[in-house]
Scaffold this active site. Structure first.
Site, short mmCIF file in Angstrom:
data_model
loop_
_atom_site.label_atom_id
_atom_site.label_comp_id
_atom_site.label_asym_id
_atom_site.label_seq_id
_atom_site.Cartn_x
_atom_site.Cartn_y
_atom_site.Cartn_z
N GLY A 111 -2.93 -0.59 -20.57
CA GLY A 111 -1.91 -1.22 -19.72
C GLY A 111 -0.89 -0.22 -19.19
O GLY A 111 -0.28 -0.46 -18.15
N GLU A 114 -2.49 1.19 -16.20
CA GLU A 114 -2.54 0.12 -15.20
C GLU A 114 -1.16 -0.15 -14.59
O GLU A 114 -1.04 -0.40 -13.39
CB GLU A 114 -3.11 -1.15 -15.86
CG GLU A 114 -4.56 -0.94 -16.28
CD GLU A 114 -5.10 -2.03 -17.18
OE1 GLU A 114 -4.45 -2.34 -18.20
OE2 GLU A 114 -6.16 -2.58 -16.87
N GLU A 134 -9.58 0.68 -23.69
CA GLU A 134 -9.73 -0.68 -24.23
C GLU A 134 -11.10 -0.91 -24.85
O GLU A 134 -11.25 -1.71 -25.76
CB GLU A 134 -9.48 -1.72 -23.13
CG GLU A 134 -8.04 -1.82 -22.67
CD GLU A 134 -7.74 -0.96 -21.45
OE1 GLU A 134 -8.45 0.05 -21.22
OE2 GLU A 134 -6.79 -1.31 -20.72
N1 CO8 Z 1 0.34 -0.86 -29.27
C1 CO8 Z 1 1.13 -0.93 -30.37
N2 CO8 Z 1 1.56 0.17 -31.02
C2 CO8 Z 1 1.15 1.37 -30.57
C3 CO8 Z 1 0.31 1.52 -29.44
C4 CO8 Z 1 -0.10 0.32 -28.77
N3 CO8 Z 1 -0.86 0.33 -27.66
N4 CO8 Z 1 0.05 2.82 -29.24
C5 CO8 Z 1 0.73 3.48 -30.20
N5 CO8 Z 1 1.38 2.62 -31.01
C6 CO8 Z 1 2.21 2.92 -32.17
C7 CO8 Z 1 1.38 3.30 -33.37
O1 CO8 Z 1 0.90 2.15 -34.04
C8 CO8 Z 1 2.36 4.10 -34.18
O2 CO8 Z 1 3.24 3.19 -34.85
P1 CO8 Z 1 3.49 3.34 -36.45
O3 CO8 Z 1 4.20 4.66 -36.57
O4 CO8 Z 1 4.35 2.17 -36.75
O5 CO8 Z 1 2.17 3.35 -37.08
C9 CO8 Z 1 3.19 4.81 -33.12
O6 CO8 Z 1 3.00 4.08 -31.92
C10 CO8 Z 1 2.75 6.24 -32.88
O7 CO8 Z 1 1.37 6.23 -32.57
P2 CO8 Z 1 0.30 7.15 -33.33
O8 CO8 Z 1 0.74 7.43 -34.73
O9 CO8 Z 1 -1.04 6.51 -33.16
O10 CO8 Z 1 0.41 8.48 -32.47
P3 CO8 Z 1 -0.72 9.61 -32.27
O11 CO8 Z 1 -0.05 10.75 -31.63
O12 CO8 Z 1 -1.46 9.83 -33.53
O13 CO8 Z 1 -1.77 8.95 -31.22
C11 CO8 Z 1 -2.37 7.73 -29.23
C12 CO8 Z 1 -1.36 8.67 -29.91
C13 CO8 Z 1 -3.69 8.48 -29.03
C14 CO8 Z 1 -1.82 7.33 -27.90
C15 CO8 Z 1 -2.61 6.49 -30.13
O14 CO8 Z 1 -1.35 5.95 -30.48
C16 CO8 Z 1 -3.43 5.41 -29.51
O15 CO8 Z 1 -4.64 5.55 -29.40
N6 CO8 Z 1 -2.78 4.30 -29.10
C17 CO8 Z 1 -3.48 3.16 -28.58
C18 CO8 Z 1 -3.97 3.41 -27.16
C19 CO8 Z 1 -4.72 2.21 -26.65
O16 CO8 Z 1 -5.75 1.82 -27.16
N7 CO8 Z 1 -4.20 1.59 -25.57
C20 CO8 Z 1 -4.81 0.44 -24.96
C21 CO8 Z 1 -4.23 -0.83 -25.51
S1 CO8 Z 1 -5.07 -2.29 -24.91
C22 CO8 Z 1 -4.40 -2.55 -23.38
O17 CO8 Z 1 -3.55 -1.84 -22.94
C23 CO8 Z 1 -4.96 -3.71 -22.62
C24 CO8 Z 1 -4.13 -4.02 -21.37
C25 CO8 Z 1 -4.61 -5.29 -20.71
C26 CO8 Z 1 -3.94 -6.53 -21.28
C27 CO8 Z 1 -3.99 -7.67 -20.30
C28 CO8 Z 1 -4.92 -8.75 -20.78
C29 CO8 Z 1 -5.11 -9.82 -19.72
#
Ligand code: CO8
Length: 260
Positions: A111, A114, A134
């Site tokens: 997102g 996007e 995703e």
């Molecule tokens: N949602 C919630 N929390 C998140 C997200 C997220 N998308 N991304 C990161 N965080 C949080 C982590 O959980 C973490 O929190 P905590 O310290 O409490 O555990 C904090 O942010 C730091 O993140 P990381 O420790 O994971 O940091 P890294 O440097 O190790 O990794 C990354 C960075 C690679 C970016 C990793 O955080 C990651 O892969 N994040 C998720 C990315 C992802 O999959 N995004 C897609 C999400 S789905 C989406 O966007 C769908 C949109 C369409 C919806 C509409 C439907 C109709």
């Protein structure tokens, strides 16, 4: 409305909006959605503002996607009933007639990518990374990734990114036409605000009309788009700013715009 998850600053004729959940890499939850819609509605209604910039707090992320923790427990019926995240497209893309720039500082994933692609221009910092991961969550893009990314960078690259979740760095994003330019992280916001100020200093009606004309290229056949472009040109010739702009050119002086 007071904001919990975004910051809004006014810099001259530019509204600067910052996604402000750096501890969650600026993940986009329902509160962010509501706050951004409100901030953009205020920007649109404020005649003293000509362009907006959207960026993320911190050095790591513009937005790492929709909030996975919020989505994890949400039942399918609720996603459907709420038409989840559809309001962004209607408010940030359709209702916002004035242009806005996404200044992408780090991860723009799911997102987040996007949301950036809803902007009229994307500027990226050197550490920016774009992706549609995703598929790794068992889903797919839901806010335009399969459509806008494909239009921006073509089928092969978009397909590879959607099917593998591969991230694209800033240099590749510029080469592929996803972003208009890449700048050092330290100067990203200043560069974006400078560009926004340059746009805000243009004749306001022509700005809105030019944005509509370029966006029409995504919706219309070439023939329809060319007709629309001509009509926009012809309508703009009826404005005071056209008389001023052409007169200023002939008199070798800068134009002074009234927005009429
Ligand atoms: N949602 C919630 N929390 C998140 C997200 C997220 N998308 N991304 C990161 N965080 C949080 C982590 O959980 C973490 O929190 P905590 O310290 O409490 O555990 C904090 O942010 C730091 O993140 P990381 O420790 O994971 O940091 P890294 O440097 O190790 O990794 C990354 C960075 C690679 C970016 C990793 O955080 C990651 O892969 N994040 C998720 C990315 C992802 O999959 N995004 C897609 C999400 S789905 C989406 O966007 C769908 C949109 C369409 C919806 C509409 C439907 C109709």
């Amino acid at each position: 409305m007071s904001y919990e998850n975004i910051l809004v600053e006014q810099r001259g004729a530019v509204t600067l909006v910052t996604l402000n959940r750096p501890q969650a890499l600026n993940a986009l939850n329902s509160t962010v959605l509501e706050e951004l819609i409100d901030a953009f509605a205020k920007f649109e209604a404020d005649a003293s503002k000509g362009c907006a910039v959207l960026t993320g707090a911190g050095e790591k992320a513009f937005a790492a996607g929709a909030d996975i923790k919020e989505m994890f427990e949400k039942p399918a019926a609720e996603f459907f009933a709420q038409d989840f995240f559809s309001r962004w497209t209607s408010h940030l893309v359709k209702t916002t007639r004035k242009p806005w720039i996404a200044a992408v500082n780090g991860f723009a994933l799911g997102g987040g990518c996007e949301l950036a692609m809803m902007a009229d221009i994307i500027i990226a910092s050197e550490n920016a990374k774009f992706g549609q991961p995703e598929i790794k969550l068992g889903v797919g893009p839901g806010m335009g990734g399969s459509q806008r990314l494909t239009r921006a960078i073509g089928k092969s690259k978009a397909m590879e990114m959607c099917l593998t979740g591969r991230m694209m760095g800033a240099e590749e994003a510029e080469r592929s036409g996803l972003v208009s330019r890449v700048v050092p992280l330290a100067s990203l916001v200043d560069e974006a605000v400078k560009l926004a100020a340059e746009i805000a200093a243009m004749p306001p009606l022509a700005v809105i009309a030019n944005k509509e004309a370029v966006n029409a290229a995504f919706e219309m056949t070439l023939e329809q788009g060319l007709i629309m472009e001509r009509r926009i040109f012809q309508v703009l010739t009826a404005t005071e700013d056209k008389v001023e702009g052409m007169g200023a050119f002939i008199e070798k002086r800068p134009g002074v715009w009234t927005g009429r």
